[in-house]
Design an enzyme around this catalytic site. Structure first.
Site, PDB file in Angstrom:
ATOM      1  N   ASP A 102     -30.185 -11.278 -18.415  1.00  0.00           N
ATOM      2  CA  ASP A 102     -29.770 -12.561 -17.859  1.00  0.00           C
ATOM      3  C   ASP A 102     -30.689 -12.890 -16.679  1.00  0.00           C
ATOM      4  O   ASP A 102     -31.114 -11.999 -15.950  1.00  0.00           O
ATOM      5  CB  ASP A 102     -28.303 -12.472 -17.391  1.00  0.00           C
ATOM      6  CG  ASP A 102     -27.735 -13.835 -17.018  1.00  0.00           C
ATOM      7  OD1 ASP A 102     -28.356 -14.867 -17.344  1.00  0.00           O
ATOM      8  OD2 ASP A 102     -26.653 -13.866 -16.395  1.00  0.00           O
ATOM      9  N   HIS A 115     -22.831 -10.975 -11.646  1.00  0.00           N
ATOM     10  CA  HIS A 115     -21.877 -10.646 -12.713  1.00  0.00           C
ATOM     11  C   HIS A 115     -20.724  -9.893 -12.070  1.00  0.00           C
ATOM     12  O   HIS A 115     -20.933  -9.007 -11.263  1.00  0.00           O
ATOM     13  CB  HIS A 115     -22.535  -9.771 -13.763  1.00  0.00           C
ATOM     14  CG  HIS A 115     -23.626 -10.491 -14.512  1.00  0.00           C
ATOM     15  ND1 HIS A 115     -24.564  -9.840 -15.256  1.00  0.00           N
ATOM     16  CD2 HIS A 115     -23.913 -11.812 -14.622  1.00  0.00           C
ATOM     17  CE1 HIS A 115     -25.382 -10.727 -15.803  1.00  0.00           C
ATOM     18  NE2 HIS A 115     -25.024 -11.938 -15.417  1.00  0.00           N
ATOM     19  N   SER A 156     -26.924  -8.283 -11.083  1.00  0.00           N
ATOM     20  CA  SER A 156     -25.793  -7.717 -11.822  1.00  0.00           C
ATOM     21  C   SER A 156     -25.470  -6.332 -11.268  1.00  0.00           C
ATOM     22  O   SER A 156     -25.155  -6.219 -10.080  1.00  0.00           O
ATOM     23  CB  SER A 156     -26.135  -7.677 -13.311  1.00  0.00           C
ATOM     24  OG  SER A 156     -25.023  -7.259 -14.055  1.00  0.00           O
TER      25      SER A 156
END
Lengths: 276, 196
Positions: free
Chosen positions: B137, B44, B17
């Site tokens: 995540d 992301h 991310s």
């Protein structure tokens, strides 16, 4: 600690669910792509985790209320306004000027879910002075989401992003011109709603019901296997007038359909096609 | 240096991310043009805006970088990126499936979902790599991979731009190989030279 065991949804369980839905409710999911569909069923199994797979199967088959709940969960109903602003920008530039030659416009938004994109399109039509002569038909296989679409009432918390999307799509005013704010909701004005009708339609089993100048069906084909994609594109071809436009999701294409030869590409990146 | 064995490995999945673009580039640049294993990258990313992710990553690697298309067959020497605003899943016939359902941990694409999908289809023929990021995540996805016996790497949190993601993965998973980016890249590169 977890007391109940997780119901594992594998290939066999998915096929049983598909068979039950078909036999008891006449809804055919056999052409749906399995990765996403399996995940949807697993999600439901995880939520209703007390019991075994057989109790889940039984409830889906025999209990109407549960079936409708299941149907809503199993189909993806996520949508937003002006998703992919560059797409809506292309519609403004490449589609609406062509449509403006027509006296009246028939538009079909297939699998429209809760309707956010139908309102997005209505805004575009209004700004191109085409809304007055348009009739927009929104359809979905799920009656519950159509109620939301009909009402045109959406949680206000999403509208900051929607407003930005609208501006990026080439919007000249403020999106707030089109709705009233009320108790945390945004309610679309009736001059937009007046041009819309909503009804149930299943792309898998229902046929063509009119001829349209524009069909929008975005992020639906991704859930279908190739033969079902071809079937649905064929349905769209038969539901378009010559010169009518077909708009798909930005990662979708006509690649898996023999009917692709019946279309010319208007915007390859934004997946806009025209029937020739 | 202990050499790892890539025999039987059919896919490498990388998630990250905040700071992830640079971190992924760092790994990709170690891989040779004839790297025989396809790479799937889930980062992301912003939605509803034009993105230069593909060209940025392409600059760092000899592999061919492209966004995954739905129903595309997964093959080397490609490094596939999950498209913005879609979840990326894998079908049993080893093609990509895109999914526009609810965000998971506020993310779409979700690293967890892609890793779980890869664990289900590839089992221990997969390698999972989790990099820098500011939420957790990927931790569940890495668990799914570990359960099937897949080898997993996690970027050493002390070397990561954001520690939360790698730290969460290490906390909830045993047996991940934790190391700085350069070393992960080097292990993969040397391992490939071994099997050739």
């Amino acid at each position: 600690m977890e007391n109940h065991k997780r119901i594992e949804i594998g290939e066999g369980e998915v096929e049983k669910i598909i068979e039950a839905l078909n036999r008891y409710h006449g809804i055919d999911f056999s052409g749906y792509s399995r990765a996403s569909f399996t995940r949807r069923i697993q999600r439901i199994a995880d939520k209703d985790a007390n019991g075994t797979f057989d109790t889940l199967l039984h409830r889906v088959s025999e209990n109407k209320d549960y079936f409708y709940k299941f149907l809503k969960e199993i189909t993806v109903n996520v949508t937003e306004m002006f998703r992919d602003p560059s797409f809506f920008n292309s519609v403004r530039k490449n589609v609406l000027p062509e449509l403006s030659r027509q006296q009246s416009l028939q538009i079909w938004h297939a699998a429209c879910s809760t309707g956010e994109e139908v309102y997005s399109l209505a805004v575009l039509l209004h700004e191109a002075s085409l809304l007055e002569r348009s009739t927009i038909r929104g359809t979905d296989l799920n009656p519950e989401v159509l109620l939301t679409a009909k009402q045109g009432v959406y949680p206000h918390r999403n509208f900051q992003e929607y407003g930005q999307n609208y501006e990026r799509s080439g919007g000249k005013v403020s999106l707030s011109e089109y709705y009233e704010a009320s108790y945390g909701n945004s309610i679309f004005k009736s001059f937009l709603k007046d041009k819309m009708t909503f009804s149930e339609h299943n792309l898998v089993t229902d046929g063509s019901f009119n001829k349209f100048n524009l069909i929008m069906c975005r992020n639906v084909l991704i859930y279908f296997q190739k033969p079902l994609q071809a079937h649905v594109v064929h349905l769209f071809k038969n539901s378009l007038v010559t010169g009518g436009f077909l708009c798909l999701g930005s990662k979708e294409s006509l690649l898996f359909s023999d009917d692709r030869l019946a279309f010319e590409v208007v915007d390859a990146k934004e997946k806009i096609y025209r029937k020739i | 240096m202990k050499l790892i064995n890539l025999k039987g490995i059919e896919i490498i999945a990388i998630g990250g991310s905040v700071g992830g673009i640079k971190a992924v580039s760092e790994i990709l640049k170690s891989l040779p043009a004839d790297f025989p294993i396809p790479v799937v990258i889930v980062l992301h990313r912003l939605r509803n805006v034009p993105s230069s992710l593909q060209s940025v990553l392409q600059h760092s690697t000899k592999l061919r970088v492209k966004e995954a298309d739905e129903k595309e067959t997964i093959a080397a020497p490609f490094a596939y990126i999950a498209p913005a605003n879609y979840h990326l899943l894998i079908e049993a016939d080893r093609t990509f499936a895109l999914d526009y359902s609810e965000t998971v941990k506020y993310s779409r694409p979700s690293i967890d979902l892609t890793f779980e999908s890869i664990a289900e289809i590839y089992g221990k023929a997969a390698i999972g790599i989790l990099l820098t990021g500011a939420n957790d995540d990927g931790a569940n996805g890495l668990s799914s991979l570990r359960k099937t016996g897949a080898m997993c790497y996690v970027q050493d949190p002390d070397t990561a731009f954001a520690k939360t993601m790698p730290q969460a993965a290490i906390t909830s998973n045993f047996g991940c190989r934790v190391m700085p980016l350069a070393k992960i890249g080097l292990e993969l590169k040397n391992a490939v030279h071994q099997i050739n």
